[in-house]
Design a protein around this motif. Sequence first.
Motif, short mmCIF file in Angstrom:
data_model
loop_
_atom_site.label_atom_id
_atom_site.label_comp_id
_atom_site.label_asym_id
_atom_site.label_seq_id
_atom_site.Cartn_x
_atom_site.Cartn_y
_atom_site.Cartn_z
N THR A 70 -2.59 8.07 0.80
CA THR A 70 -3.81 8.29 -0.06
C THR A 70 -4.66 9.52 0.27
OG1 THR A 70 -3.47 5.91 -0.16
CG2 THR A 70 -5.39 6.71 -1.27
N PHE A 92 -3.96 -1.74 -5.06
CA PHE A 92 -4.96 -0.50 -5.17
C PHE A 92 -5.07 -0.06 -6.39
CE2 PHE A 92 -5.40 4.04 -4.16
CZ PHE A 92 -6.71 3.94 -3.69
N SER A 99 0.90 -1.10 0.15
CA SER A 99 0.02 -0.03 0.01
C SER A 99 0.86 1.21 -0.24
CB SER A 99 -0.69 -0.14 1.20
OG SER A 99 -1.79 -0.95 1.31
N ALA A 100 0.20 2.49 -0.06
CA ALA A 100 0.81 3.74 0.16
C ALA A 100 1.25 3.81 1.48
CB ALA A 100 0.06 4.85 -0.39
N GLU A 153 1.02 4.34 -3.91
CA GLU A 153 1.60 3.11 -4.26
C GLU A 153 2.93 3.02 -5.20
OE1 GLU A 153 -1.37 3.50 -3.34
OE2 GLU A 153 -1.78 2.02 -1.84
N ARG A 184 -11.09 2.17 -2.02
CA ARG A 184 -10.08 2.47 -0.64
C ARG A 184 -9.90 1.24 -0.09
NH1 ARG A 184 -9.14 7.44 1.39
NH2 ARG A 184 -7.37 6.39 2.10
N GLY A 185 -8.64 0.96 0.50
CA GLY A 185 -8.42 -0.23 1.20
C GLY A 185 -8.08 -1.42 0.10
N GLY A 186 -8.07 -1.15 -1.31
CA GLY A 186 -8.19 -2.14 -2.23
C GLY A 186 -6.80 -2.82 -2.57
N SER A 187 -5.58 -2.53 -1.66
CA SER A 187 -4.61 -3.17 -1.98
C SER A 187 -4.61 -4.84 -1.33
CB SER A 187 -3.33 -2.75 -0.94
OG SER A 187 -3.13 -1.37 -1.61
N ASP A 188 -5.64 -5.07 -0.42
CA ASP A 188 -6.01 -6.29 -0.18
C ASP A 188 -6.47 -7.17 -1.27
OD1 ASP A 188 -5.47 -5.68 2.31
OD2 ASP A 188 -7.63 -5.22 3.03
N1 ASP Z 1 -3.50 3.13 -0.26
C1 ASP Z 1 -4.95 2.89 -0.54
C2 ASP Z 1 -5.82 3.39 0.67
O1 ASP Z 1 -5.50 4.01 1.42
C3 ASP Z 1 -5.16 1.23 -0.57
C4 ASP Z 1 -4.80 0.32 0.76
O2 ASP Z 1 -4.36 0.81 1.31
O3 ASP Z 1 -5.25 -0.46 0.58
O4 ASP Z 1 -6.92 3.39 0.50
#
Ligand code: ASP
Length: 277
Positions: A43, A179, A37-38, A116, A193-197
Motif C-alpha cells: 500500500t 480496506f 490486506s495487501a 488487496e 490506512r489499516g482499514g482491513s480490520d
Molecule cells: N493495506 C492497507 C494499509 O496498508 C489496509 C490494511 O492493511 O489494513 O493500510
Amino acid sequence: MIVMKFGGTSVGNAERIANVANIVKSNIKRNPVVVVSAVTKITDSLIRLGKECAAGMGNKTLEHIKKTHYEILTQLRMDKKLLDEDIKELENLVSNAKSSKIIDEKMLDYFQSFGERMSSKIVAEQLNRIGVKSRSFDSWQLGFLTDSEFGSAEPLETAYSNLNRSIKKLAVVPVVTGFIGKTENGEITTLGRGGSDYTAAIIGAATNADEIQIWTDVNGIMSTDPKVVGNAKTLDRVSFAEASELAYFGARVLHPKTILPAMKRNIPVKVLNSFNP
Ligand code: ASP
Ligand code: ADP
Ligand code: MG
C-alpha cells in the motif's frame, strides 16, 4: 460462520500465504469468510507510485510492485496470468496519471486498491491448491458500497444487507479484499490506512458472525506495543471500550473503527498471531 482477517505481514510472502491458507483450512468447519490486506508495504508503494506518476515518474516503483507479486507467484508455482488483468489496469492508471499530472484523493484510492485486489487472488488460489474451494472477491462484488469520502470512506447502510445476502448464498470460501469499497457511482474508495480490520468487522456485523478473528504478527492485544517494550504482556480479555480507546490513541493492532460494528452486535473479536497460531 467466522470472519478471519489476515494483515499485511501475514500475507507478506509466499511462505506466509501458504501458512495463511493452512490456518483457514484448519478452521473450515466454522465456515470462514476470509478478509485480506495487501502484501506487506505494498500500500505504501502504491501511494508512492501515485505521487510519482503525477511528477512524470514511477517506473521503478511500478517494477517493484510487479516484481514483489510475480516472485510470490513463482514461489507458489502459480501462473502469472492470475494477476494479468490487475497489472494491465494498474499500468493504464499509471499512464493516465502521468499524462494528467495531478493526483487527488480519488485517484490515490484507485491506486491503493490494487494491493488487496492482487493479494486476495493469490490467497484464494492457494486455498484451492490445498483442496479448499475458494474464490476471491473485490468487496463491491459482494455489495460493499461506501460514501464518497475518498481516503476515509464509510459503508452505506445498504452494504450490510447486501453483504449478508451475497455471502450467505456462496458455496465457496470467499477471500474478500479488505480496506476498499466502491461508491454507488462505481468509484473505488478506501476506508483509511489499516482499514482491513474495519472491513472484517463490517462483514462480521453484516452476517452476524460468531467471531471476528484479526490475524496479525503479535500475540494478541498486549499491555503495550511489544515492538517498543520488550516485556509487554498479552491481555486475555479487553472490553470493547478499552480496545476502542487503545485503538483511538494509536495502538495499530486494531483500526480505531473496528470495534463499533462488533460492539453493536456483541460479536467477540479475537486478535491472533499467524506466526504462532
Ligand atoms: N493495506 C492497507 C494499509 O496498508 C489496509 C490494511 O492493511 O489494513 O493500510
Ligand atoms: P496488520 O498488518 O496485521 O494489520 P499492524 O501492523 O497494523 O498489523 O498491527 C499490528 C502491530 O500493532 C503489532 O506488530 C504491534 O507492533 C502494534 N501494536 C501497537 N500497540 C499494540 C498493543 N497494545 N498490542 C499489540 N500490538 C500492538
Ligand atoms: Mg493493521
